[in-house]
Design an enzyme around this catalytic site. Structure first.
Site, mmCIF file in Angstrom:
data_model
loop_
_atom_site.group_PDB
_atom_site.id
_atom_site.type_symbol
_atom_site.label_atom_id
_atom_site.label_comp_id
_atom_site.label_asym_id
_atom_site.label_seq_id
_atom_site.Cartn_x
_atom_site.Cartn_y
_atom_site.Cartn_z
ATOM 1 N N ARG A 233 -14.971 3.017 5.782
ATOM 2 C CA ARG A 233 -14.105 1.829 5.750
ATOM 3 C C ARG A 233 -13.570 1.508 7.140
ATOM 4 N NH1 ARG A 233 -9.997 3.670 1.589
ATOM 5 N NH2 ARG A 233 -8.975 1.665 1.851
ATOM 6 N N ARG B 209 -2.764 9.573 0.313
ATOM 7 C CA ARG B 209 -2.801 8.586 -0.770
ATOM 8 C C ARG B 209 -3.839 8.991 -1.832
ATOM 9 N NH1 ARG B 209 -3.641 2.372 0.848
ATOM 10 N NH2 ARG B 209 -5.848 2.772 0.732
ATOM 11 N N ARG C 286 -11.472 -10.665 5.981
ATOM 12 C CA ARG C 286 -12.045 -9.470 6.596
ATOM 13 C C ARG C 286 -13.317 -9.771 7.368
ATOM 14 N NH1 ARG C 286 -9.567 -5.720 2.479
ATOM 15 N NH2 ARG C 286 -9.895 -3.596 3.166
ATOM 16 N N ARG D 296 -7.218 7.135 -5.567
ATOM 17 C CA ARG D 296 -8.122 6.013 -5.348
ATOM 18 C C ARG D 296 -9.506 6.538 -4.984
ATOM 19 N NH1 ARG D 296 -5.989 0.866 -1.934
ATOM 20 N NH2 ARG D 296 -8.112 0.963 -1.180
ATOM 21 N N LYS E 33 -0.282 -2.281 5.263
ATOM 22 C CA LYS E 33 -0.305 -3.705 4.903
ATOM 23 C C LYS E 33 0.202 -3.945 3.487
ATOM 24 C CE LYS E 33 -4.717 -4.579 5.066
ATOM 25 N NZ LYS E 33 -5.451 -3.358 5.365
HETATM 26 P P1 AMP Z 1 -8.101 -2.860 0.252
HETATM 27 O O1 AMP Z 1 -7.254 -2.398 -0.870
HETATM 28 O O2 AMP Z 1 -7.628 -4.148 0.861
HETATM 29 O O3 AMP Z 1 -8.357 -1.793 1.300
HETATM 30 O O4 AMP Z 1 -9.543 -3.212 -0.374
HETATM 31 C C1 AMP Z 1 -10.316 -2.230 -1.051
HETATM 32 C C2 AMP Z 1 -11.781 -2.635 -1.036
HETATM 33 O O5 AMP Z 1 -11.946 -3.905 -1.696
HETATM 34 C C3 AMP Z 1 -12.403 -2.817 0.343
HETATM 35 O O6 AMP Z 1 -12.840 -1.598 0.920
HETATM 36 C C4 AMP Z 1 -13.560 -3.760 0.012
HETATM 37 O O7 AMP Z 1 -14.617 -3.048 -0.623
HETATM 38 C C5 AMP Z 1 -12.951 -4.682 -1.048
HETATM 39 N N1 AMP Z 1 -12.294 -5.857 -0.433
HETATM 40 C C6 AMP Z 1 -10.963 -6.152 -0.458
HETATM 41 N N2 AMP Z 1 -10.718 -7.274 0.220
HETATM 42 C C7 AMP Z 1 -11.911 -7.692 0.708
HETATM 43 C C8 AMP Z 1 -12.313 -8.774 1.519
HETATM 44 N N3 AMP Z 1 -11.427 -9.667 1.978
HETATM 45 N N4 AMP Z 1 -13.630 -8.882 1.817
HETATM 46 C C9 AMP Z 1 -14.541 -8.006 1.358
HETATM 47 N N5 AMP Z 1 -14.236 -6.941 0.612
HETATM 48 C C10 AMP Z 1 -12.926 -6.779 0.281
#
Ligand code: AMP
Length: 190
Positions: free
Chosen positions: A145, A128, A89, A134, A14
Site C-alpha cells: 500500500r 491497528r 488517489r 483489518r 486521515k
Molecule cells: P483506505 O481505508 O482509504 O486506506 O482504503 C482501503 C483500500 O480501499 C485501499 O487500499 C484501496 O484498495 C481502496 N480504496 C480506497 N479509496 C480508494 C481510491 N480513492 N482509489 C482506489 N482505491 C481506493
C-alpha cells in the site's frame, strides 16, 4: 462551500482527523475506504468486485470510484462542504473530482497532507491490525500500500501544488494537537 482533501499515506491519521474535522466544520465526510469496506461487509455486487483488490492493497479501478463518489456526495444535505478522506488517489480521480465539483459550481478549496515517516506508519498500521483486524494491515500488504501510494498517489502533490492548494503539516503527536493545528489552517482559509 469548503471542500477539503485530507492527504497522506495509509496510517497517517486521515481517518481519525477527517471525522473530527467533519464534525467541527459541518462537512460531509467521504471516506472511499469506508464505503468499500461497508460494501464488502454487506456482500453487495460492488463489494464482491473490490474485495480481493482491497485485501491485497491494490487500488480499485478509477471507474468504480467515480461511480460511488457522485452517490456519496448526493447523500449529504445542509453541509458546508466535504472532507475527502482517501480520495482522490490517482490523477484521473483528481481530475474527475474537479469536474464533478465544477458541475455544482464548486471546487477543491484546500489539500492538507499529514506528514508521517514510513517507520512510524508501519508501526501504527501493525498496531491497528492487532486491534481492528483489518485484512489489509499485514506487513506485506502495508508495504504494498505504501508503494502504491508512492507510485500512484504522490504525483497528486504536484497537481495540487500547481493549483496553489497544497499544504502539509507534521502528523506525529497527539490526535488533539494535530487536530488543533488542522483547525488553525482551515480557519485561516475560511
Ligand atoms: P483506505 O481505508 O482509504 O486506506 O482504503 C482501503 C483500500 O480501499 C485501499 O487500499 C484501496 O484498495 C481502496 N480504496 C480506497 N479509496 C480508494 C481510491 N480513492 N482509489 C482506489 N482505491 C481506493
Amino acid at each position: 462551500m469548503f471542500n477539503l482533501v485530507l492527504f497522506g499515506t495509509p496510517g497517517s491519521g486521515k481517518g481519525t482527523q477527517s471525522v473530527k474535522i467533519a464534525k467541527e466544520f459541518n462537512l460531509g465526510h467521504i471516506s472511499t475506504g469506508d464505503i468499500f469496506r461497508n460494501e464488502i461487509k454487506n456482500k453487495t455486487e460492488l463489494g464482491l468486485k473490490v474485495k480481493s483488490l482491497i485485501e491485497n492493497g491494490v487500488l480499485v479501478p478509477d471507474e468504480l470510484l467515480i461511480e460511488i463518489l457522485d452517490k456519496a456526495i448526493s447523500k449529504f444535505h445542509g453541509v458546508n462542504g466535504f472532507v475527502f478522506d482517501g480520495f482522490p488517489r490517482t490523477l484521473r480521480q483528481a481530475e474527475e473530482l474537479d469536474e464533478l465539483l465544477a458541475t455544482r459550481n464548486d471546487c477543491v478549496s484546500l489539500v492538507l497532507a499529514l506528514e508521517v515517516n514510513n517507520a512510524e506508519i508501519l508501526q501504527r498500521l501493525l498496531k491497528r491490525a492487532a486491534e481492528e483486524g483489518r485484512k489489509d494491515d499485514t506487513e506485506e500488504v502495508i508495504k504494498n500500500r505504501l508503494d502504491v501510494y508512492t507510485r500512484q498517489t504522490s504525483p497528486l502533490i504536484e497537481y495540487y501544488k500547481t493549483q496553489g492548494k497544497f499544504k502539509s503539516l507534521y502528523g506525529i503527536g497527539s490526535v488533539d494537537d494535530i487536530f488543533a493545528n488542522i483547525c488553525q489552517i482551515i480557519k485561516r482559509q475560511l
